[in-house]
Design a protein around this motif. Sequence first.
Motif, short mmCIF file in Angstrom:
data_model
loop_
_atom_site.label_atom_id
_atom_site.label_comp_id
_atom_site.label_asym_id
_atom_site.label_seq_id
_atom_site.Cartn_x
_atom_site.Cartn_y
_atom_site.Cartn_z
N ALA A 27 -8.88 -0.85 -0.84
CA ALA A 27 -8.15 0.36 -1.20
C ALA A 27 -7.75 0.35 -2.60
CB ALA A 27 -6.99 0.12 -0.05
N GLU A 28 -7.42 1.52 -3.01
CA GLU A 28 -7.03 1.46 -4.54
C GLU A 28 -5.86 2.19 -4.74
OE1 GLU A 28 -9.36 1.09 -7.29
OE2 GLU A 28 -10.99 0.39 -6.09
N ASP A 29 -5.01 1.91 -3.79
CA ASP A 29 -3.58 2.53 -3.77
C ASP A 29 -2.34 1.62 -3.85
OD1 ASP A 29 -3.81 1.70 -1.11
OD2 ASP A 29 -3.04 3.55 -0.11
N TRP A 30 -2.87 0.19 -3.99
CA TRP A 30 -1.83 -0.74 -4.08
C TRP A 30 -0.73 -0.67 -5.35
CZ3 TRP A 30 -1.28 -4.50 -0.83
CH2 TRP A 30 -2.11 -4.76 0.29
N GLU A 31 0.42 -0.83 -5.16
CA GLU A 31 1.49 -0.53 -5.88
C GLU A 31 2.64 -1.68 -5.88
OE1 GLU A 31 3.17 3.19 -4.93
OE2 GLU A 31 4.23 2.49 -3.15
N ARG A 65 0.79 -1.13 -0.10
CA ARG A 65 -0.01 -0.18 -0.18
C ARG A 65 0.66 1.03 -0.10
NH1 ARG A 65 -4.82 -0.02 2.85
NH2 ARG A 65 -5.35 2.10 2.00
N LYS A 66 0.62 2.16 -0.54
CA LYS A 66 1.42 3.66 -0.85
C LYS A 66 1.48 4.01 0.52
CE LYS A 66 0.24 5.01 -5.41
NZ LYS A 66 -0.16 6.10 -6.31
N ASN A 67 0.68 3.88 1.64
CA ASN A 67 0.81 4.42 2.99
C ASN A 67 1.68 3.56 3.90
OD1 ASN A 67 -1.17 2.56 3.18
ND2 ASN A 67 -2.38 4.04 4.71
#
Length: 90
Positions: free
Chosen positions: A77-81, A19-21
Amino acid sequence: MNWNQALMMMKILHSSVRRKNWTGDKYIFYVPKVEHYMNLYPYNVKEDHVDVEEHILIHTKSHTLGYYATTQCDMMAEDWEVVDTGKKNS
């Protein structure tokens, strides 16, 4: 990307994701099923060899590995990278 896309990146392309965070060197990766794994725990399992089911591990900030169970927040979540771990994927 979302959780479904992140899961496919792990299973199909053998990528690590995060996750980005998430802070530090924290990421997760897929481990496929291993049949006839040599038993490393002779006092806990009677068999000489065991099969290890597919699972997801997390590489933590303290550079340890543990089993990962996704949370509702992570699934939505939509912030996986994708993470470049410096390891060549097989």
